[in-house]
Design a protein around this motif. Structure first.
Motif, PDB file in Angstrom:
ATOM      1  N   SER A  69      -8.447  12.785 -20.838  1.00 64.52           N
ATOM      2  CA  SER A  69      -9.222  13.988 -21.205  1.00 64.52           C
ATOM      3  C   SER A  69      -9.158  15.034 -20.098  1.00 64.52           C
ATOM      4  O   SER A  69      -9.126  16.244 -20.374  1.00 64.52           O
ATOM      5  CB  SER A  69     -10.686  13.626 -21.486  1.00 64.52           C
ATOM      6  N   ASP A 173      -7.676  15.391 -28.542  1.00 64.08           N
ATOM      7  CA  ASP A 173      -8.225  14.303 -27.725  1.00 64.08           C
ATOM      8  C   ASP A 173      -8.835  13.231 -28.619  1.00 64.08           C
ATOM      9  O   ASP A 173      -9.964  13.376 -29.076  1.00 64.08           O
ATOM     10  CB  ASP A 173      -9.282  14.865 -26.756  1.00 64.08           C
ATOM     11  N   GLU A 174      -8.090  12.184 -28.897  1.00 64.53           N
ATOM     12  CA  GLU A 174      -8.505  11.086 -29.774  1.00 64.53           C
ATOM     13  C   GLU A 174      -9.171  11.605 -31.051  1.00 64.53           C
ATOM     14  O   GLU A 174     -10.262  11.166 -31.412  1.00 64.53           O
ATOM     15  CB  GLU A 174      -9.454  10.147 -29.015  1.00 64.53           C
TER      16      GLU A 174
HETATM   17 MG   LIG Z   1     -11.129  10.741 -22.908  1.00 59.07          MG
END
Ligand SMILES: [Mg+2]
Ligand SMILES: Nc1ncnc2c1ncn2[C@@H]1O[C@H](COP(=O)(O)OP(=O)(O)O)[C@@H](O)[C@H]1O
Length: 272
Positions: A69, A173-174
């Motif tokens: 991240s 991000d995911e």
């Molecule tokens: Mg992360």
């Protein structure tokens, strides 16, 4: 370099960075990040060298806490690196695991917001919102508020909102981490189609190796903290891919064992 793992070709980081800079959307050179608070300091990233060619789809995988991240927030300009260089050619859009939609705005209004902030004229915004709703297959749901939509639909709205920024580079991000397997499978298919239609450069962070092999044309492996690039895999399987296909499975095993080796040296969680 030659093929080492089934249909995958490993490439060195240096091979990537030395490519023609004209075709590179994002480039990181010797990029490091140290978080400091009082006397404590955490090194999140350690001398990352990476180039992301225009229109490429790169998946970044690594154990939790390895700096994935952090890497995206630096590329997005939300955070500054401690050392190294970053070059981003074009605009950047972001999408997270949680849809982060405004609950009091409808799907349409959420998608429209980035354009409103950019002062895009009203008529143009309206047309674009309808195009985006169509692109993420949400026609007819524009007037719904987030609580009236399923988790998968909310992520579609979030994707449309990220695309509404007209970004050349999409940082994810995911984004599908909280969805059930069936919904995720459908969204993988949609994202692949949208990537091919829009020609955006995608940098997709996940701790799910199978998801990375399903989607990416390259997989970058980060070590446990501090995140360093430990390996690259080019994925040449034909698209659309199926997450349960034997080729996706066997490459996932190879990538996971590489990650296990790395984690064994540092002792943190192995991604699923
Ligand atoms: Mg992360
Ligand atoms: N704002 C911050 N301040 C201090 N430490 C942070 C901050 N953001 C992240 N970290 C630390 O940096 C490391 C990498 O975090 P992160 O990039 O969120 O990892 P990942 O996304 O791979 O799980 C972690 O140890 C995390 O605790």
């Amino acid at each position: 370099m030659t093929a080492t793992v089934s249909a995958a070709v490993r490439t060195t980081t240096a091979d990537r960075v030395e490519g023609s800079s004209v075709d590179i959307a994002v480039e990181l050179r010797g990029l490091s990040k140290v978080y400091r608070s009082g006397r404590n300091q955490v090194q999140a990233l350690d001398r990352i060298d990476l180039g992301f060619p225009r229109h490429s789809f790169t998946c970044v995988v690594g154990a939790s806490g390895c700096g994935k991240s952090t890497l995206l927030s630096i590329i997005a300009g939300l955070d500054q690196p401690t050392a190294g260089e970053l070059s981003v050619n074009g605009t950047v859009g972001l999408m997270f695991q949680e849809s982060a939609l405004f609950p009091w705005l409808t799907a349409e209004q959420n998608i429209e917001l980035p354009m409103k902030l950019r002062r895009v004229p009203k008529a143009e915004r309206r047309t674009r919102v309808q195009q985006l709703l169509q692109l993420v297959r949400l026609e007819g749901f524009g007037s719904k508020r987030p609580h009236e939509l399923s988790g998968g639909m909310r992520q579609r709205v979030a994707l449309a909102r990220a695309l509404a920024q007209n970004a050349d580079v999409l940082l994810m991000d995911e984004p599908f981490g909280a969805l059930d397997a069936m919904t995720r499978d459908i969204l993988h298919h949609e994202l692949e189609r949208i990537w091919q239609q829009t020609g955006a450069t995608i940098i997709f962070v996940t701790h799910n190796v199978r998801e990375a092999v399903r989607l990416g044309d390259r997989i970058v492996l980060l070590s446990s903290r501090p995140g360093r690039v430990v390996d690259n895999f080019d994925v040449h399987f034909a698209r659309p891919r199926r997450i349960e296909s034997p080729e996706v499975g066997s490459l996932s095993i190879a990538v996971t064992s590489r990650l296990r080796q790395e984690v064994a040296r540092h002792g943190t969680d192995v991604p699923t």
